[in-house]
Design a protein around this motif. Structure first.
Motif, PDB file in Angstrom:
ATOM      1  N   LEU A  26     -18.679  15.873   1.135  1.00 57.94           N
ATOM      2  CA  LEU A  26     -17.452  15.309   1.706  1.00 57.94           C
ATOM      3  C   LEU A  26     -16.225  16.048   1.175  1.00 57.94           C
ATOM      4  O   LEU A  26     -15.317  16.399   1.926  1.00 57.94           O
ATOM      5  N   GLN A  27     -16.218  16.313  -0.129  1.00 60.44           N
ATOM      6  CA  GLN A  27     -15.079  17.031  -0.722  1.00 60.44           C
ATOM      7  C   GLN A  27     -14.964  18.435  -0.129  1.00 60.44           C
ATOM      8  O   GLN A  27     -13.864  18.903   0.149  1.00 60.44           O
ATOM      9  N   MET A  47     -28.879  21.422  -4.743  1.00 59.87           N
ATOM     10  CA  MET A  47     -28.722  20.357  -3.741  1.00 59.87           C
ATOM     11  C   MET A  47     -27.375  19.668  -3.953  1.00 59.87           C
ATOM     12  O   MET A  47     -27.098  19.169  -5.029  1.00 59.87           O
ATOM     13  N   LYS A  48     -26.572  19.684  -2.929  1.00 57.67           N
ATOM     14  CA  LYS A  48     -25.255  19.048  -3.046  1.00 57.67           C
ATOM     15  C   LYS A  48     -25.374  17.538  -2.851  1.00 57.67           C
ATOM     16  O   LYS A  48     -26.180  17.065  -2.063  1.00 57.67           O
ATOM     17  N   THR A  49     -24.541  16.815  -3.573  1.00 58.79           N
ATOM     18  CA  THR A  49     -24.494  15.376  -3.363  1.00 58.79           C
ATOM     19  C   THR A  49     -23.631  15.092  -2.127  1.00 58.79           C
ATOM     20  O   THR A  49     -22.894  15.953  -1.657  1.00 58.79           O
ATOM     21  N   ALA A  62     -22.405  12.939   9.946  1.00 60.98           N
ATOM     22  CA  ALA A  62     -21.349  13.833  10.436  1.00 60.98           C
ATOM     23  C   ALA A  62     -20.900  14.789   9.333  1.00 60.98           C
ATOM     24  O   ALA A  62     -20.672  15.974   9.578  1.00 60.98           O
ATOM     25  N   VAL A  63     -20.779  14.278   8.103  1.00 61.31           N
ATOM     26  CA  VAL A  63     -20.394  15.124   6.966  1.00 61.31           C
ATOM     27  C   VAL A  63     -21.442  16.213   6.763  1.00 61.31           C
ATOM     28  O   VAL A  63     -21.129  17.393   6.576  1.00 61.31           O
ATOM     29  N   SER A 123     -20.938  20.257   7.106  1.00 63.14           N
ATOM     30  CA  SER A 123     -21.264  21.118   5.951  1.00 63.14           C
ATOM     31  C   SER A 123     -22.200  22.233   6.358  1.00 63.14           C
ATOM     32  O   SER A 123     -22.004  23.395   5.998  1.00 63.14           O
ATOM     33  N   THR A 124     -23.212  21.879   7.130  1.00 64.20           N
ATOM     34  CA  THR A 124     -24.210  22.861   7.542  1.00 64.20           C
ATOM     35  C   THR A 124     -23.603  23.881   8.501  1.00 64.20           C
ATOM     36  O   THR A 124     -23.742  25.084   8.322  1.00 64.20           O
TER      37      THR A 124
END
Ligand SMILES: [Zn+2]
Length: 99
Positions: free
Chosen positions: A8-9, A1-3, A89-90, A94-95
């Motif tokens: 954002l990065q 699971m990404k933070t 939005a981030v 990402s998805t």
């Protein structure tokens, strides 16, 4: 699971504005070089005549001289187009870009 920070990065590191806008703006004329370019039809108002919507293919900033919508990066673009918060939005970017 990404933070959220990792997402954002990743968005900032891997989604190049030029690729993003080519994908998002089918009516955009083929860009020659970076910087501010004609974005074709504005997605933020019922635009029938290209010429007032500009995108920056290096920073992702955008502005429409007709309806006044503007923002500083592709995250702001998604926020305004889809009515999302910054984290939403981030996450969406990402998805959609498989990050
Ligand atoms: Zn507009």
């Amino acid at each position: 699971m990404k933070t959220a920070i990792q997402s954002l990065q990743n968005v900032k590191a891997y989604i190049r504005p030029i690729d993003f806008y080519r994908n998002e703006l089918p009516a955009m004329p083929p860009p020659r070089g970076g910087g501010w370019r004609d974005g074709g039809l504005c997605p933020f108002h019922p635009d029938k005549q290209a010429g007032s919507f500009r995108v920056n293919l290096e920073t992702g900033a955008f502005i429409c001289f007709s309806c006044g919508t503007k923002g500083g990066d592709i995250i702001a673009y998604i926020q305004q187009r889809d009515g999302l918060s910054f984290p939403e939005a981030v996450q969406k970017l990402s998805t959609e870009w498989g990050l």
